[in-house]
Each structure stands twice: as structure tokens, then as C-alpha cells.
Design an enzyme around this catalytic site. Structure first.
Site, PDB file in Angstrom:
ATOM      1  N   SER A 173       6.282  -7.296  -7.991  1.00  0.00           N
ATOM      2  CA  SER A 173       4.931  -7.768  -8.261  1.00  0.00           C
ATOM      3  C   SER A 173       4.330  -7.228  -9.547  1.00  0.00           C
ATOM      4  O   SER A 173       3.505  -7.891 -10.169  1.00  0.00           O
ATOM      5  CB  SER A 173       4.003  -7.399  -7.095  1.00  0.00           C
ATOM      6  OG  SER A 173       4.435  -8.028  -5.921  1.00  0.00           O
ATOM      7  N   THR A 174       4.737  -6.029  -9.936  1.00  0.00           N
ATOM      8  CA  THR A 174       4.130  -5.417 -11.120  1.00  0.00           C
ATOM      9  C   THR A 174       5.199  -4.787 -12.004  1.00  0.00           C
ATOM     10  O   THR A 174       6.314  -4.513 -11.557  1.00  0.00           O
ATOM     11  CB  THR A 174       3.124  -4.313 -10.739  1.00  0.00           C
ATOM     12  OG1 THR A 174       3.831  -3.221 -10.153  1.00  0.00           O
ATOM     13  CG2 THR A 174       2.064  -4.821  -9.766  1.00  0.00           C
TER      14      THR A 174
END
Length: 67
Positions: free
Chosen positions: A18-19
């Protein structure tokens, strides 16, 4: 070539985090252990809210019957 060989496809893998702070290494390791070659691993860094995942689209496009 045997009948079984004719219908055995490539192993294709997809990984996502996600990041940028997260790491794909564990997912890559798991895919490799499952027999996926590096050239058949696709990966994106995208949040769950973001529907734009170009490597997922490329992965799905690369699939053939039997994969």
C-alpha cells in the site's frame, strides 16, 4: 510433448503493497518458492483506495489458458 505438458501453463504472480514504506520482499520470496520466475512477477505500490494498478493489468493481460 505429453498431453499434460501441453496444458501446463506458466506460473504468474502478483504482489502489492500500500505504501512506499512497505516492502515487497516477503511476497517476492513466497512467489519464488511457489515456482514463479522473476520475469513473471508483477508488483504495484498502490493503496486500497487507488484502483490504478498498471502491473495488475499487465499481469492479467499476460495470462493464457492453463496459467
Amino acid at each position: 510433448m505429453t498431453e499434460k505438458d501441453r496444458f501446463m501453463g506458466e506460473r504468474i504472480g502478483y504482489a502489492r503493497v500500500s505504501t512506499d514504506d512497505q516492502n515487497l520482499d516477503l511476497q517476492f520470496d513466497a512467489l519464488r518458492k511457489a515456482g514463479v520466475a522473476d520475469e513473471h512477477i508483477y508488483a504495484d505500490t498502490a493503496s486500497g483506495k487507488n484502483a490504478d494498478r498498471p502491473q495488475l493489468a499487465a499481469c492479467l493481460k499476460a495470462l493464457r489458458p492453463g496459467d
